[in-house]
Scaffold this motif. Sequence first.
Motif, PDB file in Angstrom:
ATOM      1  N   LEU A  21      -5.651  10.878  -2.305  1.00 37.58           N
ATOM      2  CA  LEU A  21      -6.331   9.718  -2.894  1.00 37.58           C
ATOM      3  C   LEU A  21      -7.561  10.145  -3.677  1.00 37.58           C
ATOM      4  O   LEU A  21      -7.819   9.675  -4.792  1.00 37.58           O
ATOM      5  N   ARG A  22      -8.333  11.047  -3.112  1.00 38.77           N
ATOM      6  CA  ARG A  22      -9.558  11.489  -3.793  1.00 38.77           C
ATOM      7  C   ARG A  22      -9.228  12.274  -5.061  1.00 38.77           C
ATOM      8  O   ARG A  22      -9.982  12.231  -6.032  1.00 38.77           O
ATOM      9  N   ARG A  23      -8.091  12.972  -5.081  1.00 39.40           N
ATOM     10  CA  ARG A  23      -7.677  13.668  -6.310  1.00 39.40           C
ATOM     11  C   ARG A  23      -7.426  12.668  -7.432  1.00 39.40           C
ATOM     12  O   ARG A  23      -7.448  13.026  -8.607  1.00 39.40           O
ATOM     13  N   ARG A  24      -7.174  11.412  -7.046  1.00 37.01           N
ATOM     14  CA  ARG A  24      -6.912  10.371  -8.033  1.00 37.01           C
ATOM     15  C   ARG A  24      -8.129   9.465  -8.244  1.00 37.01           C
ATOM     16  O   ARG A  24      -8.004   8.363  -8.765  1.00 37.01           O
ATOM     17  N   GLY A  25      -9.295   9.913  -7.826  1.00 34.91           N
ATOM     18  CA  GLY A  25     -10.520   9.167  -8.075  1.00 34.91           C
ATOM     19  C   GLY A  25     -10.735   7.993  -7.150  1.00 34.91           C
ATOM     20  O   GLY A  25     -11.535   7.103  -7.460  1.00 34.91           O
ATOM     21  N   ALA A 311      -0.903   7.573  -2.338  1.00 37.30           N
ATOM     22  CA  ALA A 311      -1.875   7.921  -3.386  1.00 37.30           C
ATOM     23  C   ALA A 311      -1.329   7.604  -4.772  1.00 37.30           C
ATOM     24  O   ALA A 311      -2.050   7.075  -5.632  1.00 37.30           O
ATOM     25  N   ALA A 312      -0.074   7.928  -5.001  1.00 38.16           N
ATOM     26  CA  ALA A 312       0.511   7.684  -6.317  1.00 38.16           C
ATOM     27  C   ALA A 312       0.626   6.194  -6.613  1.00 38.16           C
ATOM     28  O   ALA A 312       0.406   5.758  -7.748  1.00 38.16           O
ATOM     29  N   GLU A 380       6.300  12.485  -4.817  1.00 38.24           N
ATOM     30  CA  GLU A 380       5.355  12.062  -5.861  1.00 38.24           C
ATOM     31  C   GLU A 380       6.109  11.591  -7.104  1.00 38.24           C
ATOM     32  O   GLU A 380       5.759  10.569  -7.709  1.00 38.24           O
ATOM     33  N   HIS A 381       7.141  12.316  -7.493  1.00 41.00           N
ATOM     34  CA  HIS A 381       7.917  11.924  -8.659  1.00 41.00           C
ATOM     35  C   HIS A 381       8.585  10.574  -8.435  1.00 41.00           C
ATOM     36  O   HIS A 381       8.573   9.713  -9.327  1.00 41.00           O
TER      37      HIS A 381
END
Length: 394
Positions: A21-25, A311-312, A380-381
């Motif tokens: 989640l944090r990788r996505r801001g 997250a995605a 993820e895909h």
Amino acid sequence: MSLRVAIVGAGIGGLTAAIALRRRGIDATVYEQAHELKALGAGVAIATNGSRVLTDLGLGDAIEALAGRVRGYAYRTSTGAALPIDPAALSLGDPERTWFLHRGEFQTALARALPDGALQMGRRCVGVTETPEGARVDFADGSVVEADVLVGADGIHSRLQGTVTDPADPVSEGIMAYRGLLPAERVRGVVDLDVSAMWLGPRQSFLLYPVSSGRLMNLVAFVPTTLDVEESWTAPGDVAELARAYQGWDERVLQVIGAMDETFRWGIYDREPLDRWSTGRITLLGDSAHAVTPHLGQGANQAVEDAITLAATLADASTGDVPDRLALYESLRRGRTRLVRNQAREAGRLYRSTEVSPAEQAERLRGIYDSIHINDHDAEHVATEALSRVGASR
């Protein structure tokens, strides 16, 4: 950062979700009731479907350094004869991309990937209140956290499960496991130290693989029981009792047991699938949502898949988007986790079968592993494609 996400539980799924989640801001914080992360003596296999996610999150090198690497897999009967199948033909996880880990070391590596303040220990959740705009979490120390999304990642005994739906009762296989770790040097020359080996026998099975950069061997011995055994990795067991359970088996199994100093008992349970995982602002993840037996080594991997899917699906979401995004997350994960749960149970029955020949065991194992697509499933895909279709339909 856009959304505020509170995650209750610092297990593998909760920590991975916070990182993703944090990788996505997204402002994600994990709240854990324990005051420290304890290095529980248990192994965990992160197969290709999990290692792909963690590598893409930038954690590959750190986690690979902890792994007991293997050159392949071995399946044997209780007497030590090889099953009539090439293990490389089984889609159970490319050994080049599979990590065999000490759970405590793995958990610590995930925690270190979070910035200061994103993991808060000693925060025991005692109450949850949901509103149309978010969720409030009350902690035993009197503190309160408000978030746009609340994630229950608090494990198989989840307290948050009851805020979403009626909790699921444990379902026993009539099996318990003895777990243990021992120095690899003690069994050098007895077994291959760079192979994940499983012995299949009437009514029970035995699994052995390296962890901790190959310094330790992790064993799991599944035996029948009529007792209610704790769902715990730390209930003490008896090495002599374990040895008696495997009398008459391959001498290598008995020598490995003889090299042990201690063992722990673990009751094997899963849960019936829940009728739902999410409300408007609260969702579940990992064992909180879909507990699975360990016979395919997929419990942690499915939690990692959950984490990246969540997250995605929350990426670039506004607070008003949250209910629909959580519904999408749940819809993407329910079918796959149910399949894995059912196939794990079937694998356990097959490992311990008293009626199936080794040749039939091998063929049915091939079908089970092929069905869950360990090597080629990209969670993820799947999630990003689903989210793009939702956007295109508007």
